[in-house]
Design a protein around this motif. Structure first.
Motif, PDB file in Angstrom:
ATOM      1  N   TRP A   1       8.296 -60.705  -5.509  1.00  0.00           N
ATOM      2  CA  TRP A   1       9.405 -60.044  -5.492  1.00  0.00           C
ATOM      3  C   TRP A   1       9.425 -58.709  -5.006  1.00  0.00           C
ATOM      4  N   VAL A   2       8.402 -58.132  -4.756  1.00  0.00           N
ATOM      5  CA  VAL A   2       8.192 -56.955  -4.067  1.00  0.00           C
ATOM      6  C   VAL A   2       8.323 -57.157  -2.545  1.00  0.00           C
ATOM      7  N   THR A   3       7.582 -58.454  -1.988  1.00  0.00           N
ATOM      8  CA  THR A   3       7.881 -58.665  -0.714  1.00  0.00           C
ATOM      9  C   THR A   3       9.191 -59.027  -0.249  1.00  0.00           C
ATOM     10  N   SER A   4      10.185 -59.745  -1.241  1.00  0.00           N
ATOM     11  CA  SER A   4      11.359 -60.211  -0.819  1.00  0.00           C
ATOM     12  C   SER A   4      12.224 -58.913  -0.903  1.00  0.00           C
ATOM     13  N   LEU A   5      11.867 -57.641  -1.177  1.00  0.00           N
ATOM     14  CA  LEU A   5      12.352 -56.448  -1.113  1.00  0.00           C
ATOM     15  C   LEU A   5      12.555 -55.756   0.514  1.00  0.00           C
ATOM     16  N   GLY A   6      11.582 -56.550   0.984  1.00  0.00           N
ATOM     17  CA  GLY A   6      11.387 -56.153   2.465  1.00  0.00           C
ATOM     18  C   GLY A   6      11.331 -54.696   2.764  1.00  0.00           C
ATOM     19  N   ILE A   7      10.551 -53.774   1.962  1.00  0.00           N
ATOM     20  CA  ILE A   7      10.145 -52.399   2.217  1.00  0.00           C
ATOM     21  C   ILE A   7       9.008 -52.033   2.718  1.00  0.00           C
ATOM     22  N   SER A   8       8.932 -51.189   3.513  1.00  0.00           N
ATOM     23  CA  SER A   8       7.353 -50.891   4.150  1.00  0.00           C
ATOM     24  C   SER A   8       6.434 -50.591   3.171  1.00  0.00           C
ATOM     25  N   THR A   9       5.023 -50.789   3.766  1.00  0.00           N
ATOM     26  CA  THR A   9       4.118 -50.475   2.948  1.00  0.00           C
ATOM     27  C   THR A   9       4.089 -48.885   2.318  1.00  0.00           C
ATOM     28  N   THR A  10       4.579 -47.828   3.300  1.00  0.00           N
ATOM     29  CA  THR A  10       4.746 -46.652   3.020  1.00  0.00           C
ATOM     30  C   THR A  10       5.751 -46.311   1.779  1.00  0.00           C
ATOM     31  N   ALA A  11       6.829 -46.948   1.950  1.00  0.00           N
ATOM     32  CA  ALA A  11       7.706 -46.996   0.968  1.00  0.00           C
ATOM     33  C   ALA A  11       7.318 -47.587  -0.419  1.00  0.00           C
ATOM     34  N   LEU A  12       6.750 -48.463  -0.288  1.00  0.00           N
ATOM     35  CA  LEU A  12       6.127 -48.837  -1.623  1.00  0.00           C
ATOM     36  C   LEU A  12       5.365 -48.116  -2.148  1.00  0.00           C
ATOM     37  N   LEU A  13       4.118 -47.481  -1.453  1.00  0.00           N
ATOM     38  CA  LEU A  13       3.490 -46.325  -2.064  1.00  0.00           C
ATOM     39  C   LEU A  13       4.224 -45.354  -2.596  1.00  0.00           C
ATOM     40  N   LEU A  14       5.346 -44.845  -1.847  1.00  0.00           N
ATOM     41  CA  LEU A  14       6.120 -43.660  -2.165  1.00  0.00           C
ATOM     42  C   LEU A  14       6.841 -43.962  -3.610  1.00  0.00           C
ATOM     43  N   LEU A  15       7.263 -45.212  -3.624  1.00  0.00           N
ATOM     44  CA  LEU A  15       7.818 -45.851  -5.051  1.00  0.00           C
ATOM     45  C   LEU A  15       6.771 -45.657  -6.109  1.00  0.00           C
ATOM     46  N   LEU A  16       5.618 -46.119  -5.603  1.00  0.00           N
ATOM     47  CA  LEU A  16       4.629 -45.919  -6.784  1.00  0.00           C
ATOM     48  C   LEU A  16       4.208 -44.580  -7.217  1.00  0.00           C
ATOM     49  N   VAL A  17       4.247 -43.663  -6.464  1.00  0.00           N
ATOM     50  CA  VAL A  17       3.994 -42.275  -6.565  1.00  0.00           C
ATOM     51  C   VAL A  17       4.904 -41.918  -7.658  1.00  0.00           C
ATOM     52  N   VAL A  18       6.406 -42.227  -7.500  1.00  0.00           N
ATOM     53  CA  VAL A  18       7.438 -42.041  -8.235  1.00  0.00           C
ATOM     54  C   VAL A  18       7.051 -42.670  -9.912  1.00  0.00           C
ATOM     55  N   PHE A  19       6.709 -43.790  -9.482  1.00  0.00           N
ATOM     56  CA  PHE A  19       6.398 -44.711 -10.880  1.00  0.00           C
ATOM     57  C   PHE A  19       5.308 -44.079 -11.817  1.00  0.00           C
ATOM     58  N   TYR A  20       4.205 -43.591 -11.121  1.00  0.00           N
ATOM     59  CA  TYR A  20       3.223 -43.061 -11.794  1.00  0.00           C
ATOM     60  C   TYR A  20       3.269 -41.837 -12.529  1.00  0.00           C
ATOM     61  N   LEU A  21       4.280 -41.124 -11.928  1.00  0.00           N
ATOM     62  CA  LEU A  21       4.571 -39.738 -12.141  1.00  0.00           C
ATOM     63  C   LEU A  21       5.293 -39.856 -13.279  1.00  0.00           C
ATOM     64  N   LEU A  22       6.303 -40.747 -13.295  1.00  0.00           N
ATOM     65  CA  LEU A  22       6.947 -41.149 -14.578  1.00  0.00           C
ATOM     66  C   LEU A  22       6.158 -41.833 -15.724  1.00  0.00           C
TER      67      LEU A  22
END
Lengths: 185, 436
Positions: B311-332
């Motif tokens: 699913w994440v691969t199908s979103l087609g986001i870059s690795t950096t964007a993925l990690l930034l999303l994870l920063v937000v996810f973990y902060l929450l």
């Protein structure tokens, strides 16, 4: 209950100290004299299995199993009591789960007379048997606590549930630590 | 049989909701594992969890968990941290920000304490508070530096949290420990740099400083020898490949025992306190790890990690964007979850996803730990905030602590972005080590 917790902790602590001495001796012998008397790894595994099983009960008695108390404190006491009862019953369920499914492991070991594939070739029933007995401590204690909480719920003694089964917050733990620091000085 | 991403998301949210109601984390995970297992594969799957329980509890690698916890208890309850604080304060108080550096420095040096973080914060806090109050330090700054310093312990090795990450993600624990050193030092340096930049040495503070001869100051440094020695034995033996993490923990325990014995502090009461606390913390950690492995059985058989990765691969986001999303996810997530639960719940799914995106699993371990550190100092459930607030005796508002910790929180966020940009900071040192 506190006495039981202390006794189990001593068994656990002494096992860890003995293991540490054994592993240290083994590591030193291996590095300095190129001689390994083997089994440190295997012994470490058994100490964790048995000691870990004991530690579940200690943690249960000390109310250390993690619960998030963010919402809990803001709810009315009656709801808190029901949630505390449910939490106690869930832990009792955990105890029953371990008691039953780990029994299947021990049963298989007995059926096949399993022997550890190690240098010591330990018959598995020895470590597993002790492990299982220690797990049973947890099963019995958790089910007993669940029974007490259930009885209190049925008799409407909600305050008693909240008194003995509420989640231990960071502040309560802190109070204990501060008194320990007092004693140290 | 595989599940859809919607099912995964809904199950995850249900699990979170039950946890937020105050149910025991370990029991909820086991419940979800069992219910999910029965729904998809029936009872045979649940029966296969018994052998998993034995193999997890018989894993000698995990024996390092109680050993490191015991090591921390032996060091803490023999007063090593108290003495170290006093010694460090003599040397660091000349810097702008004075004793605030001592708060950070002694927390960092005492990171070998893998026991209860509450106990560590309480110890540092009770030693620090009177001195800080006496010299009129700003409340928010004092409280914030203690809260932030207390987070360093899970990053700087040996760390039980890194151990748990290693066992759940099947990465080398030795390499994780070594990888934690440089980021740990850098983050400590950033905290202290911030304090030095934002504080001035006031005249009254200068006057309040005790003038001590150099010999006395040098002598005070002997208080640093025991913790430094134990750190060197534990980390040195891992780095040089002499010992596995479990063996190094055992070496540390024996060293600590000798030091405590030499000081004449061994007593029945001392051991009782250490043993009960070790058993308590071990029981808490191990029961959660055990249910995490049980949940892993269900997760892997239902292909949750693969579905999420696809699913994440199908979103087609870059690795950096993925990690930034994870920063937000973990902060929450960190705002209302404790460190341990957050780790065991996310590792089994997050690690395969990021590894598929080309991220180094050792690097990601350090990243997750920094995310957990953030969770310790972000309201409403930042545990360190509560503990530090609980230590103060003046009855001031909780907001003081939050305000004081905020700059450090921002530094940690910036630091994680820096690690995303320059991953070599983490991966370089493990590549030079001699051990496995």
């Amino acid at each position: 209950m506190q006495r039981l917790s202390l006794i189990l902790s001593w068994f656990f602590g002494l096992a860890l100290l003995a293991l540490s001495l054994f592993v240290t001796a083994e590591t030193v012998a291996r590095k300095l004299f190129n001689h390994s008397f083997q089994g440190a790894d295997e012994l470490g595994g058994y100490v964790l299995a048995v000691g870990g099983a004991l530690s579940f009960t200690v943690c249960l008695i000390e109310r250390g199993h993690i619960r998030i108390d963010l919402l809990h404190d803001k709810l009315p006491p009656s709801i808190q009591a029901i949630l505390n009862w449910l939490a106690t019953v869930l832990l009792g369920g955990f105890g029953l789960f371990l008691g039953y499914y780990c029994w299947l492991v021990v049963r298989d070991t007995m059926t096949y007379n399993s022997i550890a594939p190690t240098a010591w070739a330990t018959p598995m029933i020895y470590p597993q048997g002790i492990w299982y007995i220690c797990l049973l401590f947890f099963s019995v204690t958790s089910v007993a606590l669940a029974a007490i909480a259930t009885k209190r719920l049925l008799t409407g003694n909600l305050a008693a549930i909240n008194k003995d089964f509420h989640p231990k917050g960071a502040l309560e733990e802190l109070t204990e630590e501060l008194s320990d620091i007092e004693q140290r000085r | 049989m595989s599940v859809t991403i919607t099912t995964i998301a809904v199950t995850f949210l249900i699990m979170l909701a039950i946890m937020l109601l105050g149910m025991p984390i370990a029991a909820v995970m086991l419940l979800i594992a069992a219910v999910g297992g029965v729904l998809t594969f029936g009872w045979p799957l649940v029966e296969s969890m018994g052998p998993v329980m034995w193999s997890v509890m018989n894993e000698s690698l995990l024996t390092a968990i109680p050993l490191f916890i015991l090591l921390g208890e032996l060091m803490l309850r023999s007063g090593m941290a108290d003495r170290m604080y006093a010694a460090l304060s003599l040397w660091l108080e000349r810097l702008p920000g004075g004793l605030l550096h001592t708060n950070i420095g002694s927390s960092a040096l005492f990171a070998a304490t893998s026991g209860s973080s509450v106990a560590t914060a309480a110890t540092i806090g009770t030693v620090a508070m009177p001195a800080l109050n006496q010299r009129g330090y700003d409340k928010a700054k004092s409280l914030g530096s203690i809260a932030a310093g207390g987070t360093l312990g899970i990053l700087i090795p040996p760390s039980v949290n890194l151990l748990i990450y290693g066992s759940l993600s099947e990465t080398s624990i030795g390499q994780l420990f070594i990888a934690g050193i440089i980021p740990g030092l850098l983050l400590t340096g950033l905290f202290m740099g911030y304090i030095a930049l934002t504080n001035k040495v006031s005249a009254e503070e200068r006057a309040a400083r005790p003038r001590l001869p150099l010999s006395q100051k040098l002598f005070a440094l002997t208080a640093l020898i025991p913790p430094a020695l134990i750190f060197l034995i534990v980390m040195g033996s891992i780095y040089l490949g002499i010992a596995t993490p479990t063996e190094s923990a055992a070496l540390g325990v024996v060293a600590a025992l000798i030091i405590v014995a030499v000081r004449g502090q061994l007593s029945f009461a001392f051991f009782s306190r250490c043993f009960v606390q070790t058993a308590r913390t071990t029981g808490m950690v191990l029961l959660i790890v055990l249910s995490a492995f049980a949940l892993n059985v269900t997760l892997s058989l239902t292909g949750v990690a693969q579905t999420t990765t696809a699913w994440v691969t199908s979103l087609g986001i870059s690795t950096t964007a993925l990690l930034l999303l994870l920063v937000v996810f973990y902060l929450l997530l960190g705002m209302f979850m404790d460190v341990l639960s957050m780790m065991v719940l996310t590792i089994p799914i997050a690690v395969p996803v990021v590894v598929a995106a080309g991220v180094d699993p050792i690097w990601f371990g350090i990243f997750i730990i920094i995310m957990c550190e953030l969770g310790m100092v972000t309201p409403p459930v930042g545990m360190n905030l509560y503990v530090v607030h609980g230590i103060r005796t003046d009855g001031g508002p909780f907001l003081d602590v939050v305000r004081g910790a905020l700059p450090f929180t921002l530094i940690m966020v910036a630091f994680s972005l820096f690690l995303i940009a320059v991953p070599q900071v983490v991966t370089l040192l493990p590549q030079t080590m001699f051990g496995p």
